[in-house]
Design an enzyme around this catalytic site. Structure first.
Site, PDB file in Angstrom:
ATOM      1  N   TYR A  31       0.779  -1.237   0.000  1.00 41.49           N
ATOM      2  CA  TYR A  31       0.000   0.000   0.000  1.00 41.49           C
ATOM      3  C   TYR A  31       0.810   1.286   0.000  1.00 41.49           C
ATOM      4  O   TYR A  31       0.259   2.362  -0.171  1.00 41.49           O
ATOM      5  CB  TYR A  31      -1.017   0.003   1.144  1.00 41.49           C
ATOM      6  CG  TYR A  31      -0.522   0.454   2.489  1.00 41.49           C
ATOM      7  CD1 TYR A  31       0.198  -0.385   3.296  1.00 41.49           C
ATOM      8  CD2 TYR A  31      -0.807   1.742   2.940  1.00 41.49           C
ATOM      9  CE1 TYR A  31       0.633   0.026   4.534  1.00 41.49           C
ATOM     10  CE2 TYR A  31      -0.382   2.158   4.175  1.00 41.49           C
ATOM     11  CZ  TYR A  31       0.342   1.304   4.972  1.00 41.49           C
ATOM     12  OH  TYR A  31       0.772   1.721   6.190  1.00 41.49           O
ATOM     13  N   ASP A  36       0.080  -4.442 -34.508  1.00 42.49           N
ATOM     14  CA  ASP A  36       1.121  -4.988 -33.625  1.00 42.49           C
ATOM     15  C   ASP A  36       2.022  -5.937 -34.405  1.00 42.49           C
ATOM     16  O   ASP A  36       1.989  -7.155 -34.204  1.00 42.49           O
ATOM     17  CB  ASP A  36       0.391  -5.705 -32.465  1.00 42.49           C
ATOM     18  CG  ASP A  36       1.330  -6.311 -31.442  1.00 42.49           C
ATOM     19  OD1 ASP A  36       2.507  -5.900 -31.396  1.00 42.49           O
ATOM     20  OD2 ASP A  36       0.881  -7.205 -30.699  1.00 42.49           O
ATOM     21  N   ASP A  57      -3.541  11.608  11.746  1.00 47.96           N
ATOM     22  CA  ASP A  57      -4.979  11.517  11.460  1.00 47.96           C
ATOM     23  C   ASP A  57      -5.294  11.421   9.959  1.00 47.96           C
ATOM     24  O   ASP A  57      -6.452  11.379   9.566  1.00 47.96           O
ATOM     25  CB  ASP A  57      -5.753  12.674  12.115  1.00 47.96           C
ATOM     26  CG  ASP A  57      -5.361  14.018  11.548  1.00 47.96           C
ATOM     27  OD1 ASP A  57      -4.505  14.065  10.629  1.00 47.96           O
ATOM     28  OD2 ASP A  57      -5.884  15.035  12.032  1.00 47.96           O
TER      29      ASP A  57
HETATM   30  C1  SPV Z   1       1.293  -7.618 -25.759  1.00 46.12           C
HETATM   31  O1  SPV Z   1       0.658  -7.141 -24.809  1.00 46.12           O
HETATM   32  O2  SPV Z   1       1.674  -6.938 -26.710  1.00 46.12           O
HETATM   33  C2  SPV Z   1       1.651  -9.031 -25.769  1.00 46.12           C
HETATM   34  C3  SPV Z   1       0.787  -9.999 -25.074  1.00 46.12           C
HETATM   35  O3  SPV Z   1       2.610  -9.383 -26.412  1.00 46.12           O
HETATM   36  S1  SPV Z   1      -0.321 -10.609 -26.257  1.00 46.12           S
HETATM   37  O4  SPV Z   1      -1.036  -9.488 -26.835  1.00 46.12           O
HETATM   38  O5  SPV Z   1      -1.223 -11.518 -25.562  1.00 46.12           O
HETATM   39  O6  SPV Z   1       0.440 -11.308 -27.265  1.00 46.12           O
HETATM   40 MG    MG Z   2       3.345  -7.932 -27.701  1.00 44.21          MG
END
Ligand code: SPV
Ligand code: MG
Length: 431
Positions: A43, A204, A91
């Site tokens: 915490y 990605d 407090d």
């Molecule tokens: C990300 O968060 O980019 C990862 C995890 O690599 S996943 O999206 O599950 O591949």
């Molecule tokens: Mg990733």
């Protein structure tokens, strides 16, 4: 003579603590509790000095007769043992998440007639400056970098949450909740390639280059103190990866996770629906070994991510890879799955742990999300990463707001679900 108990979890003694000791002294013999590291990190901010040094610091204070270790943030261990006549505290715990601790202490005291004394909390420019200095220290690369290894020793399971900007970093940094009387917070941040790319409106696929990814790390490190686990995708060419390792270390990142894929990387959650190529054990091992050779500090961790279950290559392949990558120098293993049930992950953990008791295991329960942290820890998992939930919760909220403003030709209808302007401007710390 009456006994007075007060619990400290500070690394620096300031006017406020001296005031507490002075007031406590007036009531009787003063015993100071030093909150253990394990309890404190749930915490408060991570300590900047060791538990032993904190004990010495408190012992040296005039008026302190004894210092004991308090292991339970709820005082369950110390109150029944010491049965102090008084408990003294600033407090500030009358409000906010700490209130539940105060309520619990009141109950414990009631059992034998002890009294609670709240002392006006001291918060002036000097105290504020000390707080800021401690925060700055925690944010420094040399302190931040080693924190993941420290956490692995301190807590049964390290909880990392996705961050992709200064603001999401602040949410991970500052969110503390009270649940069933206990306080909790995240331990670390995961800089997800998926969320970092998504925030930039890009797929990605390692399209967002390292310079840009480092910029995200900078944005986050500037306003936070928690340790960072960086999603390094495939790590790129080995010749490039060694530079990435050095840069990440310099920035104070604690760990990089690289996955055993090559060529055009796609997100693992696509699984076998898209073409993805797994690197050979030899290729991945060579990359890990080169990274380990390049790193300059002992703090930094290179964690090998195994995609065998994602790519349906079987449990034996996943386990063989895990052992080979540890032999190549990996400081941890991440095992991933896109199944709804956690069975294959748990099977992997149990089998891996039979032959390897030490190497940290990392999991990302995005699909198998019914499993709890406690269950994962019971199967030998050391780090759990909530990889994308902040992004996935923010996006629908923003989209709904955009749609509603278009629909109603004004913003009134959405106002009830918005954070107030006042709140948003106080979210950000000012120096
Ligand atoms: C990300 O968060 O980019 C990862 C995890 O690599 S996943 O999206 O599950 O591949
Ligand atoms: Mg990733």
């Amino acid at each position: 003579m009456k006994t007075v108990y007060t619990c400290f979890c500070t690394d620096v003694i300031h006017e406020g603590h001296l005031n507490i000791i002075n007031e406590a002294k007036k009531l009787g013999k003063v015993i100071v509790g030093c909150l253990s590291d394990e309890a404190l990190i749930r915490y408060n901010k991570f300590p900047t000095i060791s538990q032993e040094d904190r004990v010495e610091l408190y012992k040296a204070l005039e008026g302190v007769e004894e210092v004991v270790i308090q292991n339970d943030m709820l005082y369950n261990d110390v109150i029944p043992e010491i049965k102090p006549d008084y408990i003294v505290h600033g407090d500030n715990w009358k409000a906010g998440p700490e209130k539940s601790i105060r309520d619990h202490v009141e109950l414990l005291l009631k059992e034998y007639g002890g009294k609670l004394v709240d002392i006006p909390y001291t918060y002036n420019e000097d105290v504020k400056k000390i707080d800021l200095q401690l925060k700055e220290k925690l944010a420094m690369p040399e302190y931040r970098r080693k924190r993941l290894r420290q956490l692995l020793k301190l807590t049964p399971i390290v909880k990392a949450m996705e961050a992709h900007s200064g603001l999401t970093g602040l949410i991970v940094e500052k969110t503390v909740v009270e649940h069933e009387g206990k306080l909790d917070q995240f331990d670390a941040m995961w800089i997800s390639s998926l969320c970092d790319s998504t925030a930039k409106g890009k797929p990605d696929i390692e399209l967002v280059d390292m310079t840009s990814r480092f910029r995200t790390i900078d944005d986050i490190t500037e306003v936070t103190t928690k340790p960072i686990i960086f999603d390094g995708d495939t790590g790129g060419l080995t010749e490039h990866f060694v530079y990435t390792v050095r840069s990440l270390e310099k920035m104070g990142v604690s760990a990089v996770i690289i996955e055993d894929k090559k060529g055009l990387k796609k997100n693992s959650l696509f699984g076998t629906e898209v073409k993805q190529t797994q690197a050979t054990i030899e290729e991945m091992s060579a990359k890990i070994a080169a990274g380990k050779k390049a790193q300059l500090t002992d703090d930094f961790m290179i964690i090998a991510r195994i995609e065998s279950l994602i790519l349906e290559q079987g449990m034996e392949d996943a386990l063989a890879r895990a052992h080979a990558f540890v032999a190549a120098g990996a400081d941890g293993i991440m095992i991933h799955s896109r199944k709804k049930e956690p069975d294959e992950i748990l099977e992997f953990c149990d089998k891996f742990r039979k032959d390897n008791k030490e190497t940290p295991i990392v999991v990302v329960p995005s699909s198998f999300n019914t499993i709890t942290e406690e269950e994962l820890a019971a199967h030998g998992v050391n780090i759990v990463i909530y990889a994308n939930q902040l992004t996935r919760s923010a996006f629908p909220a923003m989209q709904q707001t955009a749609e509603d403003i278009l629909k109603y030709h004004r913003a009134k209808e959405v106002d009830d679900r918005l954070m107030s302007i006042k709140q948003i401007i106080t979210l950000i710390d000012e120096i």
